[in-house]
Scaffold this motif. Structure first.
Motif, PDB file in Angstrom:
ATOM      1  N   LEU A  17      30.204  33.907  45.747  1.00 31.42           N
ATOM      2  CA  LEU A  17      30.596  34.741  46.893  1.00 31.42           C
ATOM      3  C   LEU A  17      30.143  34.140  48.223  1.00 31.42           C
ATOM      4  O   LEU A  17      30.888  34.133  49.198  1.00 31.42           O
ATOM      5  CB  LEU A  17      30.029  36.153  46.749  1.00 31.42           C
ATOM      6  CG  LEU A  17      30.717  37.059  45.745  1.00 31.42           C
ATOM      7  CD1 LEU A  17      29.896  38.321  45.511  1.00 31.42           C
ATOM      8  CD2 LEU A  17      32.121  37.413  46.215  1.00 31.42           C
ATOM      9  N   THR A  18      28.930  33.629  48.256  1.00 32.07           N
ATOM     10  CA  THR A  18      28.437  33.044  49.513  1.00 32.07           C
ATOM     11  C   THR A  18      29.175  31.742  49.833  1.00 32.07           C
ATOM     12  O   THR A  18      29.440  31.456  51.002  1.00 32.07           O
ATOM     13  CB  THR A  18      26.911  32.820  49.491  1.00 32.07           C
ATOM     14  OG1 THR A  18      26.564  32.018  48.362  1.00 32.07           O
ATOM     15  CG2 THR A  18      26.165  34.133  49.434  1.00 32.07           C
ATOM     16  N   GLN A  42      41.253  26.918  47.865  1.00 27.95           N
ATOM     17  CA  GLN A  42      39.812  26.657  47.797  1.00 27.95           C
ATOM     18  C   GLN A  42      39.076  27.842  47.166  1.00 27.95           C
ATOM     19  O   GLN A  42      38.184  27.657  46.333  1.00 27.95           O
ATOM     20  CB  GLN A  42      39.262  26.375  49.193  1.00 27.95           C
ATOM     21  CG  GLN A  42      39.771  25.080  49.786  1.00 27.95           C
ATOM     22  CD  GLN A  42      39.382  24.943  51.255  1.00 27.95           C
ATOM     23  OE1 GLN A  42      39.386  25.908  52.010  1.00 27.95           O
ATOM     24  NE2 GLN A  42      39.061  23.706  51.653  1.00 27.95           N
ATOM     25  N   LEU A  43      39.465  29.062  47.562  1.00 26.30           N
ATOM     26  CA  LEU A  43      38.816  30.244  46.993  1.00 26.30           C
ATOM     27  C   LEU A  43      39.132  30.382  45.510  1.00 26.30           C
ATOM     28  O   LEU A  43      38.277  30.783  44.722  1.00 26.30           O
ATOM     29  CB  LEU A  43      39.228  31.506  47.757  1.00 26.30           C
ATOM     30  CG  LEU A  43      38.684  31.625  49.182  1.00 26.30           C
ATOM     31  CD1 LEU A  43      39.319  32.805  49.912  1.00 26.30           C
ATOM     32  CD2 LEU A  43      37.165  31.741  49.193  1.00 26.30           C
ATOM     33  N   ASN A  44      40.361  30.037  45.128  1.00 30.71           N
ATOM     34  CA  ASN A  44      40.723  30.085  43.706  1.00 30.71           C
ATOM     35  C   ASN A  44      39.834  29.168  42.886  1.00 30.71           C
ATOM     36  O   ASN A  44      39.489  29.479  41.744  1.00 30.71           O
ATOM     37  CB  ASN A  44      42.188  29.675  43.499  1.00 30.71           C
ATOM     38  CG  ASN A  44      43.174  30.735  43.946  1.00 30.71           C
ATOM     39  OD1 ASN A  44      42.819  31.882  44.186  1.00 30.71           O
ATOM     40  ND2 ASN A  44      44.427  30.341  44.080  1.00 30.71           N
ATOM     41  N   ASN A  50      37.718  34.901  38.315  1.00 32.20           N
ATOM     42  CA  ASN A  50      38.953  35.409  38.922  1.00 32.20           C
ATOM     43  C   ASN A  50      38.695  36.264  40.167  1.00 32.20           C
ATOM     44  O   ASN A  50      39.499  37.116  40.529  1.00 32.20           O
ATOM     45  CB  ASN A  50      39.755  36.203  37.879  1.00 32.20           C
ATOM     46  CG  ASN A  50      41.181  36.429  38.286  1.00 32.20           C
ATOM     47  OD1 ASN A  50      41.820  35.566  38.878  1.00 32.20           O
ATOM     48  ND2 ASN A  50      41.698  37.601  37.974  1.00 32.20           N
ATOM     49  N   MET A  51      37.573  36.053  40.833  1.00 28.55           N
ATOM     50  CA  MET A  51      37.216  36.896  41.975  1.00 28.55           C
ATOM     51  C   MET A  51      38.148  36.730  43.168  1.00 28.55           C
ATOM     52  O   MET A  51      38.210  37.608  44.020  1.00 28.55           O
ATOM     53  CB  MET A  51      35.761  36.658  42.391  1.00 28.55           C
ATOM     54  CG  MET A  51      34.755  37.238  41.421  1.00 28.55           C
ATOM     55  SD  MET A  51      33.067  37.346  42.080  1.00 28.55           S
ATOM     56  CE  MET A  51      32.728  35.684  42.580  1.00 28.55           C
ATOM     57  N   SER A  52      38.907  35.640  43.231  1.00 28.45           N
ATOM     58  CA  SER A  52      39.816  35.468  44.365  1.00 28.45           C
ATOM     59  C   SER A  52      40.979  36.455  44.307  1.00 28.45           C
ATOM     60  O   SER A  52      41.699  36.622  45.288  1.00 28.45           O
ATOM     61  CB  SER A  52      40.345  34.029  44.424  1.00 28.45           C
ATOM     62  OG  SER A  52      41.111  33.743  43.265  1.00 28.45           O
ATOM     63  N   ASN A  53      41.139  37.126  43.183  1.00 28.37           N
ATOM     64  CA  ASN A  53      42.209  38.122  43.033  1.00 28.37           C
ATOM     65  C   ASN A  53      41.684  39.555  43.049  1.00 28.37           C
ATOM     66  O   ASN A  53      42.473  40.487  42.847  1.00 28.37           O
ATOM     67  CB  ASN A  53      42.974  37.880  41.731  1.00 28.37           C
ATOM     68  CG  ASN A  53      43.732  36.577  41.756  1.00 28.37           C
ATOM     69  OD1 ASN A  53      44.428  36.279  42.717  1.00 28.37           O
ATOM     70  ND2 ASN A  53      43.576  35.780  40.718  1.00 28.37           N
ATOM     71  N   LEU A  54      40.411  39.744  43.267  1.00 31.25           N
ATOM     72  CA  LEU A  54      39.824  41.081  43.190  1.00 31.25           C
ATOM     73  C   LEU A  54      39.733  41.739  44.569  1.00 31.25           C
ATOM     74  O   LEU A  54      39.268  41.130  45.535  1.00 31.25           O
ATOM     75  CB  LEU A  54      38.436  41.019  42.557  1.00 31.25           C
ATOM     76  CG  LEU A  54      38.392  40.483  41.122  1.00 31.25           C
ATOM     77  CD1 LEU A  54      36.954  40.440  40.612  1.00 31.25           C
ATOM     78  CD2 LEU A  54      39.259  41.314  40.194  1.00 31.25           C
TER      79      LEU A  54
END
Length: 198
Positions: A17-18, A42-44, A50-54
């Motif tokens: 996350l950071t 980059q976030l993916n 799978n946090m880039s989709n949350l």
């Protein structure tokens, strides 16, 4: 999961996350949609699990960077806002790419993103479901005639007037039987087509 495993997972989530926040922090105020698409990639790759989709992750980043990340935390809401703003999503189902498109709209207003997002909710209402209906065949367009005469054509002219089917108790089955009879569809295709009508 062991206590040690849970602690490791928590640390990995925090670090992920950071790292994502650091990427967003580097996005310029006037970033293009293409730069947001790169941010999405980059976030993916950097956000685990799978946090880039949350939505909650998107919301967290919006709280930190309300001048860079929009306040709609699902692609459904983002797409809805873009459609009603007369824009087409560049990458559907990509939260951060569509954030770039929405933030471009926000920047044009000169207002804080929360004002613009709240106004969009008020003006546009809840997201709608859309279905595309063909308006022609063999190169002929029936769009004007459909509009002038307030009807929608769904194809399958051999079925005739669909109102006649509604006199039956098993409408779906009767249409399925006739689709097989007139158009030689297989049973799986018939289910797909007749299910779309209802």
């Amino acid at each position: 999961m062991t206590t040690e495993g849970a602690i490791d997972l928590g640390r990995n989530l925090r670090d992920s996350l950071t790292a994502g926040a650091d990427l967003i922090d580097k996005v310029s105020e006037d970033a293009s949609v293409q730069e947001y698409a790169k941010l999405q990639e980059q976030l993916n790759s950097i956000l685990i699990n799978n946090m880039s989709n949350l939505g909650w992750v998107h919301k967290y980043y919006h709280m930190l960077y309300s001048d860079k990340i929009d306040a709609f935390h699902t692609t459904r809401w983002e797409k809805h806002a873009l459609i009603y703003s007369n824009s087409k999503s560049v990458q559907e189902n990509e939260l951060y790419t569509m954030s770039g498109q929405l933030m471009k709209i926000v920047k044009q207003t000169g207002l804080p993103s929360s004002y613009v997002m709240n106004s969009m909710c008020e003006l546009f209402g809840y997201p709608k479901k859309y279905f595309r209906i063909g308006t022609g065949d063999n190169g002929d367009s029936y769009w004007q005639d459909m509009g002038d005469n307030s009807y929608i054509g769904i194809g399958w002219p051999k079925l005739g007037n669909l109102n006649l089917y509604f006199e039956s108790k098993d409408v779906k089955n009767d249409i399925a039987v006739d689709l097989i009879k007139y158009y030689e569809y297989g049973k799986s295709a018939v289910c797909q087509h007749s299910c779309r009508i209802f």
